[in-house]
Design a protein around this motif. Structure first.
Motif, PDB file in Angstrom:
ATOM      1  N   LEU A  42       1.228   9.027 -10.506  1.00  0.00           N
ATOM      2  CA  LEU A  42      -0.102   8.446 -10.341  1.00  0.00           C
ATOM      3  C   LEU A  42      -0.435   7.516 -11.503  1.00  0.00           C
ATOM      4  CD1 LEU A  42      -2.068  11.530  -8.978  1.00  0.00           C
ATOM      5  CD2 LEU A  42      -1.856   9.316  -7.846  1.00  0.00           C
ATOM      6  N   ASP A  43       0.106   7.777 -12.672  1.00  0.00           N
ATOM      7  CA  ASP A  43      -0.120   6.900 -13.810  1.00  0.00           C
ATOM      8  C   ASP A  43       0.548   5.548 -13.585  1.00  0.00           C
ATOM      9  OD1 ASP A  43      -1.459   6.749 -16.308  1.00  0.00           O
ATOM     10  OD2 ASP A  43       0.469   6.809 -17.343  1.00  0.00           O
TER      11      ASP A  43
ATOM     12  N   LYS B 268       0.842  -1.193   0.000  1.00  0.00           N
ATOM     13  CA  LYS B 268       0.000   0.000   0.000  1.00  0.00           C
ATOM     14  C   LYS B 268       0.878   1.244   0.000  1.00  0.00           C
ATOM     15  CE  LYS B 268      -3.785   0.355   2.151  1.00  0.00           C
ATOM     16  NZ  LYS B 268      -4.810   0.506   3.206  1.00  0.00           N
ATOM     17  N   THR B 269       0.574   2.158  -0.911  1.00  0.00           N
ATOM     18  CA  THR B 269       1.408   3.341  -1.119  1.00  0.00           C
ATOM     19  C   THR B 269       0.581   4.609  -0.975  1.00  0.00           C
ATOM     20  OG1 THR B 269       2.809   2.105  -2.665  1.00  0.00           O
ATOM     21  CG2 THR B 269       2.952   4.501  -2.764  1.00  0.00           C
ATOM     22  N   ALA B 270       1.226   5.660  -0.465  1.00  0.00           N
ATOM     23  CA  ALA B 270       0.619   6.995  -0.400  1.00  0.00           C
ATOM     24  C   ALA B 270       1.603   8.003  -0.975  1.00  0.00           C
ATOM     25  CB  ALA B 270       0.272   7.362   1.041  1.00  0.00           C
TER      26      ALA B 270
ATOM     27  N   HIS C 272      -9.428  14.321 -10.976  1.00  0.00           N
ATOM     28  CA  HIS C 272     -10.170  13.276 -10.261  1.00  0.00           C
ATOM     29  C   HIS C 272      -9.294  12.480  -9.289  1.00  0.00           C
ATOM     30  CE1 HIS C 272     -13.491  14.209 -12.877  1.00  0.00           C
ATOM     31  NE2 HIS C 272     -12.740  13.982 -13.946  1.00  0.00           N
ATOM     32  N   ALA C 273      -8.139  13.024  -8.938  1.00  0.00           N
ATOM     33  CA  ALA C 273      -7.254  12.333  -7.997  1.00  0.00           C
ATOM     34  C   ALA C 273      -7.878  12.279  -6.599  1.00  0.00           C
ATOM     35  CB  ALA C 273      -5.907  13.044  -7.938  1.00  0.00           C
TER      36      ALA C 273
ATOM     37  N   THR D 142      -3.658   5.870  -6.128  1.00  0.00           N
ATOM     38  CA  THR D 142      -2.909   6.141  -4.899  1.00  0.00           C
ATOM     39  C   THR D 142      -3.383   7.474  -4.302  1.00  0.00           C
ATOM     40  OG1 THR D 142      -0.982   4.991  -5.759  1.00  0.00           O
ATOM     41  CG2 THR D 142      -0.607   6.521  -3.938  1.00  0.00           C
ATOM     42  N   PRO D 143      -3.711   7.522  -3.003  1.00  0.00           N
ATOM     43  CA  PRO D 143      -4.138   8.784  -2.401  1.00  0.00           C
ATOM     44  C   PRO D 143      -2.993   9.788  -2.331  1.00  0.00           C
ATOM     45  CG  PRO D 143      -3.903   7.098  -0.719  1.00  0.00           C
ATOM     46  CD  PRO D 143      -3.734   6.401  -2.038  1.00  0.00           C
TER      47      PRO D 143
END
Length: 385
Positions: A25-26, A2-4, A50-51, A31-32
């Motif tokens: 993000l691509d 899990k990544t932030a 829309h992130a 990812t938040p």
């Protein structure tokens, strides 16, 4: 795992740091993104619209989204309030406070550094002069706030497991500031949206935010003095101040959509870049369009503009030096090949960035899982061609 992502702020426009975040993000969709403040209106129509963005407590303070820079002294506290305990990997995209996020010993923290905090370190005296904060009570408070920001910034250096710099220039500054090595990963440039085959027209182009260190005033004064056609794209707090310096040969278009920017880059005689930048994505975009770049010969420009091949360097940020470079360019402009300039720009493509970013991330994660040093593993990666 899990990544932030942690990004300084998402307000004030879609600039180079946001383009890096977009490509990150691509690579890891959904990812938040944790950030100081978020102004959604600034990202309508962009890939970040829309992130999954999660803003800090500064978002709720009076004028937090509009006057967020006034809350800089509070930002070190605010970034430490993010609860990231649910994540295995933290990737910060930092040019201010994002790298100072709190992490545990079990988490991996990779920081992509656009620059150590420039107004607290390299540009400290220049920032105080340009903000008229050299004397008086307000100046004393500003100096004290920046003093404590430097102490905090230095104290958080070891919260990062792996440093990644956006240029060799920034990697040297990371070493000087934090005494930590960094792997260089050049930012992504959307090379494919430009067309270097179009005929060049008789106007010069510059594009930037209207802030002092971008030196748009220098470019405008130079082209006004030379009486040569210059188109200026961009907006910012110094817009009216710079426009007041302009002669009749200078045209201001304000902020423009990507397609207008690309069209002007495809057609301009040359792009002019006068800032001491950490990298300077906009000058590489111009080269993707086949345009030669007349650039200040310091900082990231020494890595992105090849003197005599993809453009020319000038040595001092003065009207005299820039004017001489422009006249030198006009004497030699037929020597520049749009195809060769474009090939050089392709070294900085988005595809290259995503491939290398993924390699860095996978290497760091694998090293951590194996109980090895992720920094050493990333630095040992083969040199990319």
């Amino acid at each position: 795992m899990k990544t932030a992502y942690v990004h300084d702020w998402l307000a004030g426009g879609y600039a180079g740091a946001e383009k890096v975040l977009e490509q990150m993000l691509d690579v890891l969709p959904g990812t938040p993104v944790y950030t100081m403040v978020h102004e959604p209106r600034d990202f309508i129509g962009t890939p970040l619209e829309h992130a999954d963005v999660r803003a800090s407590l500064i978002q709720k303070l009076p004028m937090g989204r509009q006057k967020y820079r006034a809350y800089l002294p509070l930002m070190p506290f605010a970034v430490e309030q993010f609860d990231l305990t649910a994540f295995d990997v933290i990737v910060s995209s930092s040019y201010a406070v994002a790298k100072g996020v709190l992490v545990s010993g079990e988490q991996l923290h990779l920081s992509y550094v656009h620059s150590p905090v420039r107004y607290a370190w390299d540009l400290y005296q220049q920032y105080l002069r340009e903000a008229n904060l050299t004397a008086g009570a307000k100046a004393a408070l500003a100096k004290l706030a920046l003093h404590y920001l430097r102490l905090w910034d230095l104290g958080t250096a070891n919260r990062v497991d792996v440093y990644v710099a956006n240029s060799e220039y920034v990697a040297r500054r990371i070493w000087r500031t934090y005494r930590r090595p960094a792997r260089v990963l050049y930012p992504p440039v959307e090379v494919k949206r430009f067309d270097p085959s179009l005929p060049r027209e008789n106007f010069y182009l510059t594009m930037s935010r209207f802030v002092p260190y971008k030196k748009l005033d220098l470019i405008v004064r130079t082209f006004s003095q030379l009486d040569k056609p210059l188109v200026v794209i961009g907006s910012g707090p110094d817009f009216e101040k710079v426009r007041a310096l302009a002669g009749t040969s200078v045209t201001f278009l304000g902020r423009q959509p990507d397609e207008v920017v690309a069209d002007h880059m495809n057609r301009c005689r040359a792009f002019v870049f006068a800032a001491d930048e950490d990298f300077g994505i906009v000058s590489v975009e111009a080269q993707a369009a086949g345009a030669p770049v007349i650039a200040y010969g310091r900082g990231g420009s020494l890595e992105t503009v090849v003197h005599g091949v993809t453009g020319l360097h000038f040595q001092n940020q003065t009207v005299e030096d820039l004017a001489a470079a422009v006249l030198d360019f006009e004497r030699s402009s037929t020597h520049f090949s749009a195809a060769a300039i474009r090939r050089h720009a392709e070294r900085f493509s988005t595809e290259r960035f995503k491939r290398q970013y993924r390699e860095i991330l996978d290497t760091a994660v694998a090293a951590r899982r194996a109980g090895q040093d992720p920094e050493r593993a990333v630095l040992a990666l083969p040199t990319w061609s």
